[in-house]
Design a protein around this motif. Structure first.
Motif, mmCIF file in Angstrom:
data_model
loop_
_atom_site.group_PDB
_atom_site.id
_atom_site.type_symbol
_atom_site.label_atom_id
_atom_site.label_comp_id
_atom_site.label_asym_id
_atom_site.label_seq_id
_atom_site.Cartn_x
_atom_site.Cartn_y
_atom_site.Cartn_z
ATOM 1 N N ASP A 136 46.812 8.971 33.380
ATOM 2 C CA ASP A 136 46.903 9.875 32.203
ATOM 3 C C ASP A 136 45.290 10.227 31.737
ATOM 4 N N GLU A 137 44.570 9.136 31.550
ATOM 5 C CA GLU A 137 43.157 9.524 31.195
ATOM 6 C C GLU A 137 42.566 10.368 32.532
ATOM 7 N N ALA A 138 42.806 9.689 33.558
ATOM 8 C CA ALA A 138 41.962 10.670 34.618
ATOM 9 C C ALA A 138 42.467 12.030 34.504
ATOM 10 N N THR A 139 43.647 12.379 34.022
ATOM 11 C CA THR A 139 44.267 13.715 33.874
ATOM 12 C C THR A 139 43.528 14.433 32.815
ATOM 13 N N GLN A 140 43.480 13.606 31.720
ATOM 14 C CA GLN A 140 42.737 14.143 30.403
ATOM 15 C C GLN A 140 41.318 14.684 30.984
ATOM 16 N N GLN A 141 40.542 13.831 31.366
ATOM 17 C CA GLN A 141 39.235 13.999 31.925
ATOM 18 C C GLN A 141 39.099 15.185 33.119
ATOM 19 N N MET A 142 40.104 15.403 33.763
ATOM 20 C CA MET A 142 40.203 16.597 34.807
ATOM 21 C C MET A 142 40.119 17.937 33.753
ATOM 22 N N LEU A 143 41.266 17.752 32.984
ATOM 23 C CA LEU A 143 41.437 18.764 32.397
ATOM 24 C C LEU A 143 40.084 19.172 30.966
ATOM 25 N N LEU A 144 39.557 18.179 30.628
ATOM 26 C CA LEU A 144 38.210 18.336 29.881
ATOM 27 C C LEU A 144 37.312 18.882 30.757
ATOM 28 N N ASP A 145 37.259 18.510 32.104
ATOM 29 C CA ASP A 145 36.122 19.233 32.872
ATOM 30 C C ASP A 145 36.420 20.678 33.205
ATOM 31 N N ARG A 146 37.706 20.940 33.295
ATOM 32 C CA ARG A 146 38.159 22.191 33.563
ATOM 33 C C ARG A 146 37.524 23.011 32.100
ATOM 34 N N LEU A 147 38.057 22.637 31.102
ATOM 35 C CA LEU A 147 37.434 23.147 29.866
ATOM 36 C C LEU A 147 35.956 23.404 29.645
ATOM 37 N N THR A 149 34.063 23.515 32.510
ATOM 38 C CA THR A 149 33.757 24.903 33.235
ATOM 39 C C THR A 149 33.948 26.255 32.746
ATOM 40 N N ALA A 150 35.066 26.221 31.886
ATOM 41 C CA ALA A 150 35.206 27.712 31.306
ATOM 42 C C ALA A 150 34.044 27.846 30.336
ATOM 43 N N ASP A 151 33.628 26.716 29.574
ATOM 44 C CA ASP A 151 32.698 27.096 28.398
ATOM 45 C C ASP A 151 31.446 27.165 29.142
ATOM 46 N N PRO A 167 33.926 39.606 35.391
ATOM 47 C CA PRO A 167 34.542 38.749 36.301
ATOM 48 C C PRO A 167 34.811 36.985 35.650
ATOM 49 N N GLU A 168 33.358 36.847 34.911
ATOM 50 C CA GLU A 168 33.325 35.373 34.475
ATOM 51 C C GLU A 168 34.111 35.145 33.426
ATOM 52 N N PHE A 169 34.133 36.233 32.585
ATOM 53 C CA PHE A 169 34.957 36.220 31.323
ATOM 54 C C PHE A 169 36.488 36.110 31.657
ATOM 55 N N ARG A 171 37.521 34.800 34.481
ATOM 56 C CA ARG A 171 37.815 33.337 35.088
ATOM 57 C C ARG A 171 37.973 32.454 33.908
ATOM 58 N N ALA A 172 37.149 32.518 32.999
ATOM 59 C CA ALA A 172 37.238 31.536 31.724
ATOM 60 C C ALA A 172 38.467 31.657 30.939
ATOM 61 N N LEU A 173 38.744 32.962 30.884
ATOM 62 C CA LEU A 173 39.941 33.282 29.947
ATOM 63 C C LEU A 173 41.334 32.569 30.869
ATOM 64 N N ALA A 174 41.455 32.578 32.120
ATOM 65 C CA ALA A 174 42.460 32.162 32.957
ATOM 66 C C ALA A 174 42.581 30.757 32.835
ATOM 67 N N ILE A 175 41.386 29.814 32.642
ATOM 68 C CA ILE A 175 41.382 28.556 32.437
ATOM 69 C C ILE A 175 41.995 28.066 31.144
ATOM 70 N N TYR A 176 41.497 28.882 30.080
ATOM 71 C CA TYR A 176 41.842 28.666 28.738
ATOM 72 C C TYR A 176 43.435 28.818 28.688
#
Length: 518
Positions: A136-147, A149-151, A167-169, A171-176
């Motif tokens: 679960d912690e690994a999942t949380q870290q993975m999702l924080l990494d996605r966040l 990336t969007a930032d 295009p970058e906007f 991609r970021a919105l799709a992640i959010y």
């Protein structure tokens, strides 16, 4: 006491057994050994002294730990986990069979072994819980990494234009969107609303810089976000672009008014259609009225022709603005009519300006248009005189040095005769400007320019036996310029004459046509 084998020759000693005799069947012992093996540590085999099998269990568990750690959000590989569970179940079943008739080592009784086996199950259970927490912690870290990336995608846009950064906007919105919709309870999803604040501010940065035309496209894009993002996540951002877009549409339209572009019509039409009740929409009607008023004022300025053209364009452009939803249809029609009327009446000023600039052909065209478009204008009479003077000046440039007036008549009689086989239009300008037509002279002919230069032709209007069509007009003293033109278009060149009129004299003007032939 001893045995004498020689005394009993038929008696023999039995051989020693190869293994201890099997213990009586004990279900509790079987249960304990099988359950101890389910710990994954081979403890069931240990208590029955099956060291090789115990080692095999440890190796299998070790391989699983090596391949499963560190914890991955997706867990250990599926085939590996299935294989391990099969081996674990086999070890449990086999351990139970072995323990059914095998005595225990180190444990005083089957009951104690059973109780111990149940207690030791806490080891794999606790391991599973710890692994699940780690996963679960690994999942949380993975999702924080996605966040993150969007930032970074949002941050990397820097000074890029919206077209380049879009295009970058996206991609970021799709992640959010994915974080908020698919992992709503994650730590990353909890941070999405704050990140969206930054996202909106970054996308709409042009508005904050007062670059209203540049802000229109990104703000329109932001208004599409609520279609795919939960309103609870967006909060007040759902309406964040609205007022900003309305302002941008109005201001960008205002900016384009000062240039040659007609893009203001599109911006203001969109404003009136999208935000018909907005404060910005209420500014459009007065702004158009002001614009038309300024253009009308320009008709009396230094470039009336440009002002007339501007008014004509304004009339067409205003009619293209959609004001129905904002209740401005009538007001816009009135503004367009006003521009059209003043464009029509302003052609007089344009014609005068062209005349003064020596553009006599343009002046004729403009004044003819003014006369046709303004049948009730008090300036029609003077416009005709300007057109006549311009036509004279095309042949005699000196005639165009001053603008005609409405003055008419005079004290000096001038008789104009037509010595031409064509119907002739006589135009004159000077202190007085006018025109008239003389019918054709049936017995007259066209004069040859070359023949007259060689002395072959007689002097025009000199034949006393002919009755020339004629007209007598009264003119004031001064220089008057005459031009007569064939209405049949037979002659090559209109004839002209410059007469300096003085009181006390009677003047005769002869109109005739010439050609280049003999």
């Amino acid at each position: 006491m001893s045995w004498d084998q020689n005394a009993h020759p038929d008696f023999t000693v039995p051989p020693m057994p190869s293994a201890p005799p099997a213990a009586p069947a004990d279900p509790w012992r079987a249960f304990a050994v099988g359950l101890l093996n389910l710990s994954g540590l081979g403890l069931g085999y240990v208590v029955v002294r099956r060291w090789g099998l115990a080692l095999a269990c440890l190796v299998a568990t070790g391989i699983l730990l090596v391949l499963a750690l560190p914890a991955d959000p997706n867990g250990p590989p599926g085939p590996l986990l299935v294989l391990y569970l099969i081996l674990l179940a086999a070890a449990g079943v086999h351990g139970a069979r072995v323990g059914l008739r095998t005595r225990l080592a180190w444990l005083p009784s089957s009951l104690v072994a059973a109780v111990s086996s149940v207690v030791l199950l806490a080891v794999p259970a606790g391991g599973y819980l710890l692994y699940d927490q780690a996963r679960d912690e690994a999942t949380q870290q993975m999702l924080l990494d996605r966040l993150a990336t969007a930032d970074e995608l949002v941050k990397s846009t820097g000074s890029q234009t919206f077209d380049v950064a879009q295009p970058e906007f996206r991609r970021a919105l799709a992640i959010y969107q994915g974080l908020a919709a698919d992992h709503p309870t994650s730590r990353a999803a909890a941070q999405v609303p704050n990140r969206l604040q930054t996202y909106y501010t970054t996308v709409g940065a042009a508005y904050a810089e007062n670059n209203y035309c540049g802000a229109v496209a990104p703000l329109k894009y932001l208004r599409t976000v609520p279609r795919t993002m939960d309103e609870k996540t967006l909060g007040s951002l759902s309406t964040w672009p609205d007022d900003r877009l309305a302002t941008s549409l109005y201001e960008c339209g205002t900016e384009s008014l000062s240039g040659d572009s007609a893009s203001w019509t599109g911006h203001w039409s969109e404003l009136l259609t999208t935000f018909p009740k907005s404060e910005q929409a209420r500014k459009v009607g007065p702004a158009i009225d002001t614009m038309v008023g300024e253009a009308v004022t320009e008709v009396g300025g230094s470039d009336p022709c440009a002002a007339v053209e501007h008014l004509g364009s304004l009339s067409t452009q205003i009619r293209s603005v959609s004001g129905e939803e904002a209740g401005l249809t009538e007001a816009l029609d009135q503004a367009a009519d006003r521009a059209e009327r003043n464009a029509a009446s302003g052609t007089y000023n344009c014609g005068v300006d062209q005349y003064k600039d020596g553009s006599f052909s343009d002046a004729i065209t403009t004044m003819d248009k003014f006369i046709d478009d303004n049948p009730d204008s008090p300036k029609r009479s003077l416009a005709r005189k300007v057109a006549i003077a311009a036509e004279v000046a095309q042949t005699v440039p000196a005639a165009g040095k001053r603008l005609p007036t409405t003055r008419s008549g005079g004290s000096i009689a001038v008789t104009v005769k037509n010595d031409s086989p064509d119907k002739i239009t006589v135009l004159y300008t000077g202190p007085v400007t006018g025109s008239f037509t003389l019918k054709a002279c049936g017995s007259c002919s066209t004069y040859s320019s070359l023949g007259r230069s060689l002395g072959f032709d007689s002097k025009p209007c000199s034949d006393s036996g002919k009755k020339y069509p004629q007209k007598t007009i009264s003119l004031p003293a001064g220089t008057t310029y005459f031009v007569h033109k064939s209405q049949q278009g037979i002659s090559d060149t209109p004839a002209s004459d410059t007469a300096k009129l003085e009181p006390g004299y009677i003047y005769t003007e002869c109109a005739y046509t010439t050609s280049l032939g003999y």
